[in-house]
Motif scaffolding. Structure first.
Motif, mmCIF file in Angstrom:
data_model
loop_
_atom_site.group_PDB
_atom_site.id
_atom_site.type_symbol
_atom_site.label_atom_id
_atom_site.label_comp_id
_atom_site.label_asym_id
_atom_site.label_seq_id
_atom_site.Cartn_x
_atom_site.Cartn_y
_atom_site.Cartn_z
ATOM 1 N N GLU A 15 24.759 -31.611 13.585
ATOM 2 C CA GLU A 15 24.593 -32.988 14.065
ATOM 3 C C GLU A 15 24.866 -33.992 12.958
ATOM 4 N N ASN A 16 24.434 -33.691 11.731
ATOM 5 C CA ASN A 16 24.672 -34.598 10.609
ATOM 6 C C ASN A 16 26.144 -34.651 10.225
ATOM 7 N N GLU A 17 26.862 -33.552 10.380
ATOM 8 C CA GLU A 17 28.289 -33.509 10.049
ATOM 9 C C GLU A 17 29.084 -34.438 10.955
ATOM 10 N N PHE A 18 28.660 -34.589 12.197
ATOM 11 C CA PHE A 18 29.389 -35.408 13.159
ATOM 12 C C PHE A 18 28.860 -36.832 13.236
ATOM 13 N N SER A 19 27.754 -37.119 12.662
ATOM 14 C CA SER A 19 27.096 -38.426 12.699
ATOM 15 C C SER A 19 26.946 -38.925 14.129
ATOM 16 N N TYR A 68 29.493 -21.443 20.379
ATOM 17 C CA TYR A 68 30.481 -21.674 21.428
ATOM 18 C C TYR A 68 30.716 -23.170 21.540
ATOM 19 N N ILE A 69 31.959 -23.574 21.421
ATOM 20 C CA ILE A 69 32.321 -24.975 21.612
ATOM 21 C C ILE A 69 32.889 -25.077 23.020
ATOM 22 N N VAL A 70 32.213 -25.824 23.875
ATOM 23 C CA VAL A 70 32.621 -25.962 25.272
ATOM 24 C C VAL A 70 33.167 -27.366 25.473
ATOM 25 N N LEU A 71 34.430 -27.440 25.885
ATOM 26 C CA LEU A 71 35.052 -28.746 26.144
ATOM 27 C C LEU A 71 35.105 -29.000 27.639
ATOM 28 N N ARG A 90 34.756 -28.840 11.403
ATOM 29 C CA ARG A 90 33.556 -29.575 10.996
ATOM 30 C C ARG A 90 32.293 -28.726 11.175
ATOM 31 N N ILE A 91 32.279 -27.907 12.226
ATOM 32 C CA ILE A 91 31.143 -27.005 12.426
ATOM 33 C C ILE A 91 31.091 -25.984 11.294
ATOM 34 N N ASP A 92 32.248 -25.429 10.933
ATOM 35 C CA ASP A 92 32.316 -24.496 9.797
ATOM 36 C C ASP A 92 31.724 -25.117 8.543
ATOM 37 N N LYS A 93 32.129 -26.325 8.284
ATOM 38 C CA LYS A 93 31.656 -27.027 7.088
ATOM 39 C C LYS A 93 30.132 -27.150 7.110
ATOM 40 N N ALA A 94 29.576 -27.457 8.276
ATOM 41 C CA ALA A 94 28.130 -27.614 8.402
ATOM 42 C C ALA A 94 27.402 -26.277 8.308
ATOM 43 N N VAL A 95 27.908 -25.262 8.973
ATOM 44 C CA VAL A 95 27.232 -23.963 9.012
ATOM 45 C C VAL A 95 27.319 -23.256 7.667
#
Length: 191
Positions: A15-19, A68-71, A90-95
């Motif tokens: 959540e913080n990675e995406f602001s 899982y990223i669901v679009l 961005r998720i990779d960066k956060a995880v």
């Protein structure tokens, strides 16, 4: 519990990675597909958890988990399916980022195992209507539940006097030894 703490830490990191434009992050549930998805969603799912427990109350878990990223259905102006690559990055960066906010998590051991686009060829239900990208990770979680226990030489003091000195007789002490310690004892706890 260590599994909840790990999930919470990674959820906050994503959540913080995406602001302000963060996708909704929650635990995996097929129930999400019962209603229309209008914004990207990230679902966290534990796949396998192998525990090793020692007699000293050390718990170590080798954990495999997926995101899982669901679009949404179709292509919305701000959400084309190609955007999944940017979201995944961005998720990779956060995880994979190393945080020191939780000492029970071995932050140096989290790594990515694989990525793939999901499809359900043999199952025909609402889930097939969505673009789903899966990222699998592995990590090691460590939890120590070591408690300091002492054998206390009370030198004739009562339990009340020991508690006034700051001892918690129910959690800190294994046994009270009534034997006297030779020599003079300074009970002044101020320095």
């Amino acid at each position: 519990m260590i599994l909840k703490d790990f999930y919470t830490e990674k959820k906050i990191a994503i959540e913080n990675e995406f602001s302000s434009t963060a996708p909704t992050v929650h635990l995996y549930s097929d129930a999400i597909f019962k209603t229309a998805i209008t914004e990207p969603v990230v679902m966290f799912k534990y796949d396998t958890i192998s525990w090793e427990t020692s007699s000293e109350k050390n718990y170590k878990a080798d954990v495999s988990f997926c995101l899982y990223i669901v679009l949404p259905v179709g292509t919305i102006a701000s959400t084309s399916y190609e955007n999944v690559f940017e979201i995944a990055h961005r998720i990779d960066k956060a995880v994979l980022s190393h945080t020191a906010s939780n000492s029970i998590i071995d932050t140096n051991s989290t790594f990515k195992v694989k990525e793939k686009q999901c499809n359900n060829e043999d199952v025909h239900w609402d889930k097939n209507d969505y673009f789903i990208w899966e990222i699998t990770y592995k990590t090691t979680l460590i939890e120590n539940i070591l408690k300091k226990k002492y054998i206390l030489f009370n030198n004739g003091l009562s339990n009340e006097a020991l508690e006034e000195l700051g001892y918690n007789l129910t959690t800190d002490i294994i046994a009270i030894n009534p034997n006297q310690v030779e020599g003079t004892i300074d009970l002044n706890t101020t320095i």
